[in-house]
Design a protein around this motif. Sequence first.
Motif, PDB file in Angstrom:
ATOM      1  N   ASN A  10      -2.039  -4.473  -3.920  1.00  0.00           N
ATOM      2  CA  ASN A  10      -2.097  -3.008  -3.884  1.00  0.00           C
ATOM      3  C   ASN A  10      -1.182  -2.314  -4.902  1.00  0.00           C
ATOM      4  N   ALA A  56      -6.162   0.365   1.567  1.00  0.00           N
ATOM      5  CA  ALA A  56      -5.969  -0.579   0.459  1.00  0.00           C
ATOM      6  C   ALA A  56      -6.403   0.091  -0.843  1.00  0.00           C
ATOM      7  N   LEU A  57      -5.794  -0.328  -1.935  1.00  0.00           N
ATOM      8  CA  LEU A  57      -6.080   0.320  -3.218  1.00  0.00           C
ATOM      9  C   LEU A  57      -7.524   0.087  -3.662  1.00  0.00           C
ATOM     10  N   THR A 101       0.828  -1.219   0.000  1.00  0.00           N
ATOM     11  CA  THR A 101       0.000   0.000   0.000  1.00  0.00           C
ATOM     12  C   THR A 101       0.861   1.268   0.000  1.00  0.00           C
TER      13      THR A 101
END
Length: 522
Positions: A424, A379-380, A241
Motif C-alpha cells: 500500500n 487498500a491502495l 494503508t
Amino acid sequence: MVISPTAVGTTRRSRAQVIEMHLDTLYQVSQVLSCSSGLQDILSGVLHVLHESSDMRCGMVSLLDPGTGELMVGAAHTGTRERVDKVRYRPGEGLMGAILKEGDTVMVGRIADEPRFLDRMGLYAPDLPFVGVPIRVGEDNPIGVLAAQPICGDDGLLEERARFLEMVANLLAQTVRRAWDLEQERQALTDERDRLRREVRGGYHLDNVVGHSKEMRRVFEQVRQVAKWHTTVLVRGETGTGKELIANAIHYNSPRANGHFVKLNCAALPDNLLESELFGHEKGAFTGAVSQRKGRFEQAEGGTIFLDEIGEISQAFQAKLLRVLQEGEFERVGGTRTLKVDVRVIAATNRPLEEEVERGDFREDLYYRLNVMPIFVPALRNRSEDIPDLARFLVDKLAKAQGRPLDITDSAIRTLMRHEWPGNVRELENCLERAAIMSETGTIDLDAINLTGLEDKLPLSRKPEPEVEVDLDDPDLDERERVIAALERAGWVQAKAARLLGMTPRQIAYRIQTLKIRVRQF
Ligand SMILES: Nc1ncnc2c1ncn2[C@@H]1O[C@H](COP(=O)(O)OP(=O)(O)OP(=O)(O)O)[C@@H](O)[C@H]1O
Ligand SMILES: [Mg+2]
C-alpha cells in the motif's frame, strides 16, 4: 507605614560594631541566596535579613522591566511584613529612577530634605537618612535598585552603610541575572514546545491525509465524526494503508488535541512487558523494577492512547484490556491501588478479527468493545485514482527531507497507477524514495521508477498464477529457506511473514538479521 526615629529607638554603635554587624548580615544574606529557590523568595528573604539583623530598615528592591525600561518594585519590607506593590518608576524619575539612570549610589542625610524623593511607597521616616544603590552585573548598566533606610540619624557612618548595601546589591545582582537567564531559557523551551506541537498537529491535519476517492472521502467523514466524541475507535486495513496516520488525525482533530498522543505497538512486546508498559509497575514488582513507573495509560491521561496491532495480544492480556476499556480502571503491576484514567483508546489491526473471534483466538466481548466505531482504510489497489495526488504529495515530502527540489513525470505516475501495491502507501512511499535517490536531476521519470525494480512486480492483471507454494511445514526446509519462503508469501511484509511462521515481528527481524537474509524493501 512610616517609622519615626523614636519608634526604632536605637543605641549609638561604634564603627567597629556596625562593621561587625554588617559582616554577620552579609553571611546571612549569602545563606538566603544559596538556599531559596524562586527569585521572589530570595528578594523577600534578603530584605527580611536586612531588617532583622542589620541597622537598615524598609529595604526595597526594584528591578528593571526589560519590556518597558521602567523600574518595578520587586519586593519591599514594610517593617512588619513583606509586600510587593505595583509601583513603577521611569528612568530618571524620582530618586529611584535617578539611581537606575546614573548608576551611582545615593546617600541622603535626611530624606525629607531630598527634592527628588517621591515617597510613592510611603515607607520611609522623613527625618532619617536614606541609602540607594544600583544593582548591576560587572560594568553593565544597572538592572535594578536596592534601597533602605538606616535606623539612626546622622552618626557619621552613612558611608559604611552605603558600602554594606552595595555589597548586598552585588550579591543580589548575580542571583537576579541567573533567574532572568533561567526564565529566558524556560520561555524559549516553552515556545519551542508549542511550535513543535503546532507542527505535529499541522502534520496530522486531515489535509495531510491525501485522497479524494469515494472510499477515502468516506474515511475522512468518519474521522471528522468520531473525532468529536470519546468513543473507542478501531482502525482497520491492510499494512501500509495509513492506519496510524488516521489514528493521529483523529487525535489532533479532537477536543483532546492538547493532550498527549501515546502510541504502543502491541506486537512488539511479550505479555509481561506489555502489561508493565501499559499499566506501569510498582517498585520491586519484578526483577529490574528498581523504581515505580507510570504506564502508557497514565501518560496518556487527558489524551489518546493508540494501541497498534491489537490483534496480536494474548488471551490473558485481552481480559486485562477489556477491563480498562469497560471501567477505565487498572492496577500497576505489583500494585494494589486501583487507578482510574480518562483516556481515549484508538486501536488498529490488519487482522481479520471476525475470523479470529470465530476460531476462539480473540475474545468476542473485547471485539465488540473495540469495534464500537470501526474505520476501514481501503487498500491502495482499490483506489488507484488516489495515486497521482499521493505520489506528488510523497515526492514533496521527500524533497523536504532531502533538501532539494524533486518532481515526478506524468508517465512515471501512470506506471505507478498500473501496479498492485500489496504494501500500500508505505510501499509507494519507499518506491518513490528509491526512485528519488536514483534520479540525479531530481526528476522522477519512468527510468528512475524502472530502476527501483518495480517492473519485476507485475500489475494485478498480468500477474501469473503463483508457482507451487513452498510448504512452510516441510521438514526438509532449513530455517533460512523457511523464513525466505514465508517472506515471499507475505509479499515481504515482515509482520505478515512472522504470523505465517507463528513468530512475533521481533523474532522474525532477529532471524532475518542472524540468517543474513537480504530483505527486499518495498
Ligand atoms: N492517505 C495518505 N496520505 C499521505 N500519506 C499517507 C497516506 N496513507 C499513508 N501514508 C503514509 O504511508 C506510510 C504508512 O502509513 P501508516 O504507518 O499510517 O500505515 P499503517 O496502516 O499503520 O501500516 P502498518 O499496518 O504496516 O502499521 C506513512 O509514512 C504515512 O505517512
Ligand atoms: Mg501502523
